[in-house]
Design a protein around this motif. Structure first.
Motif, PDB file in Angstrom:
ATOM      1  N   SER A   3       0.864  -1.174   0.000  1.00  0.00           N
ATOM      2  CA  SER A   3       0.000   0.000   0.000  1.00  0.00           C
ATOM      3  C   SER A   3       0.902   1.226   0.000  1.00  0.00           C
ATOM      4  O   SER A   3       2.022   1.184   0.494  1.00  0.00           O
ATOM      5  CB  SER A   3      -0.911  -0.014   1.227  1.00  0.00           C
ATOM      6  N   HIS A  47      -0.172   4.470   1.004  1.00  0.00           N
ATOM      7  CA  HIS A  47      -0.574   5.564   1.890  1.00  0.00           C
ATOM      8  C   HIS A  47       0.297   5.643   3.140  1.00  0.00           C
ATOM      9  O   HIS A  47       0.201   6.612   3.889  1.00  0.00           O
ATOM     10  CB  HIS A  47      -2.043   5.408   2.303  1.00  0.00           C
ATOM     11  N   LYS A  48       1.144   4.647   3.367  1.00  0.00           N
ATOM     12  CA  LYS A  48       1.967   4.656   4.569  1.00  0.00           C
ATOM     13  C   LYS A  48       3.203   5.522   4.336  1.00  0.00           C
ATOM     14  O   LYS A  48       3.210   6.721   4.593  1.00  0.00           O
ATOM     15  CB  LYS A  48       2.341   3.234   4.962  1.00  0.00           C
ATOM     16  N   ALA A  86       1.046   8.708  -0.057  1.00  0.00           N
ATOM     17  CA  ALA A  86       0.030   8.829  -1.096  1.00  0.00           C
ATOM     18  C   ALA A  86      -1.355   8.633  -0.468  1.00  0.00           C
ATOM     19  O   ALA A  86      -1.468   8.238   0.699  1.00  0.00           O
ATOM     20  CB  ALA A  86       0.275   7.794  -2.193  1.00  0.00           C
ATOM     21  N   PRO A  87      -2.434   8.886  -1.204  1.00  0.00           N
ATOM     22  CA  PRO A  87      -3.773   8.737  -0.631  1.00  0.00           C
ATOM     23  C   PRO A  87      -4.131   7.281  -0.331  1.00  0.00           C
ATOM     24  O   PRO A  87      -3.575   6.341  -0.916  1.00  0.00           O
ATOM     25  CB  PRO A  87      -4.690   9.300  -1.717  1.00  0.00           C
ATOM     26  N   LEU A  88      -5.085   7.115   0.571  1.00  0.00           N
ATOM     27  CA  LEU A  88      -5.670   5.796   0.790  1.00  0.00           C
ATOM     28  C   LEU A  88      -6.239   5.286  -0.523  1.00  0.00           C
ATOM     29  O   LEU A  88      -6.790   6.043  -1.325  1.00  0.00           O
ATOM     30  CB  LEU A  88      -6.779   5.877   1.835  1.00  0.00           C
ATOM     31  N   THR A 120      -4.356   3.621  -2.805  1.00  0.00           N
ATOM     32  CA  THR A 120      -3.297   3.447  -3.790  1.00  0.00           C
ATOM     33  C   THR A 120      -2.380   2.309  -3.353  1.00  0.00           C
ATOM     34  O   THR A 120      -2.189   2.065  -2.162  1.00  0.00           O
ATOM     35  CB  THR A 120      -2.462   4.729  -3.969  1.00  0.00           C
ATOM     36  N   LEU A 134      -6.805   9.868  -7.560  1.00  0.00           N
ATOM     37  CA  LEU A 134      -5.782   9.043  -6.920  1.00  0.00           C
ATOM     38  C   LEU A 134      -4.508   9.024  -7.752  1.00  0.00           C
ATOM     39  O   LEU A 134      -3.393   9.116  -7.216  1.00  0.00           O
ATOM     40  CB  LEU A 134      -6.303   7.626  -6.707  1.00  0.00           C
TER      41      LEU A 134
END
Length: 286
Positions: free
Chosen positions: A121, A123-124, A128-130, A132, A172
């Motif tokens: 992921s 977003h961590k 980046a956005p949740l 992605t 996104l």
């Protein structure tokens, strides 16, 4: 998880893998009869050579795939995934690497890990956005893996066949492009060094404090930004609640015994870490 596995085929993974990943294999076992061999290793007290040896010992003629996290979400420990991959390939076993906490955290390039499959992921640590993420599959393996959503618009050996999810939110992609530029501007080597410095900043100030226990290995090749800490005789949930209620410091008890997980990022400043250190010393002395 669309690997071709037959009844009786074995998947090898540890108790410290992320819950959603474990459930994916458990569902395959329930539906199709694959066998999950689960390692329960005290990895924080094991050397990298001992960890690789434990995986090697657990492989049988029926083992088809290993799942291993590059960074263990519970503790932040960096596992020797390249060595595990090389050992597994010598025995005809493929390896899936869970890179959720290592991508854009460590500077390692995915091909250099020698894994067959890699997912993360974004977003961590990419910020980046949740919603992605990234999927890497060795080119020679693409054709034999089924996409979860059918797409007849691409050849069976095209990585693009995995990208079909219906209408895709363009925002996104636009935001992800900005996240990539942001990380490239910093440079992954500089970013990794900064993250390790931030972790060492607070660990070095707490490691010798009475009643405080740091669970994550401290060696540079075995941890980076994430570490876990606990207070002897205190439940991690109580420590988490006290840190937030009294000091407005947000942490989580990840499920590792006696531990609270600390995840500073590049935007964390020493002043904030000083406040955390002072809070932990006060709680440990109570």
């Amino acid at each position: 998880m669309a690997l071709k596995l037959q009844p009786g085929d074995e998947a090898l993974w540890g108790t410290y893998e992320y819950g959603s990943m474990k459930v994916a294999f458990e569902q395959r076992a329930a539906r199709e009869g694959i066998v999950n061999k689960v390692l329960d290793l005290p990895i924080t007290s094991m050397s990298n050579d001992e960890i690789v040896a434990a995986y090697k010992k657990a492989i049988t003629p029926r083992t088809k795939v290993i799942l291993v996290s590059h960074i263990v979400y519970l503790t932040g420990q960096v596992l020797p995934v390249r060595e595990i991959c090389d050992m597994a390939h010598e025995r005809g076993v493929e390896v899936i690497v869970d890179g959720a906490h290592s991508f854009a955290h460590l500077a390692d390039k995915i091909p250099d890990l020698h894994c067959d499959y890699y997912g993360a992921s974004l977003h961590k640590w990419m910020l980046a956005p949740l919603g992605t993420g990234i999927l890497y599959i060795k080119k020679e393996n693409i054709e034999k893996v089924w996409p979860l959503f059918g797409d007849g618009g691409y050849a069976s050996d095209s990585i693009h066949k995995f990208a079909h999810i219906g209408t895709y939110p363009a925002y996104l992609q636009l935001a992800l492009a900005e996240a990539i530029r942001f990380n490239q501007t910093i440079g992954l080597e500089r970013k990794e060094a900064r993250l390790r410095y931030i972790k060492n900043y607070w660990v070095d100030r707490l490691i010798d404090v009475p009643n405080i226990v740091v669970h994550t290995p401290r060696e540079a090749h075995r941890s980076c930004a994430i570490s876990t800490v606990g207070i002897k005789g205190q439940d991690p949930a109580d420590v988490t609640n006290a840190l937030y209620d009294k000091y407005k410091i947000f942490t989580v008890p990840p499920g590792y015994p006696g531990a609270v997980r600390i995840c500073p990022n590049i935007y964390t400043i020493p002043y904030e870490l000083d406040a955390f250190v002072a809070a932990m010393k006060e709680l440990a002395a109570a």
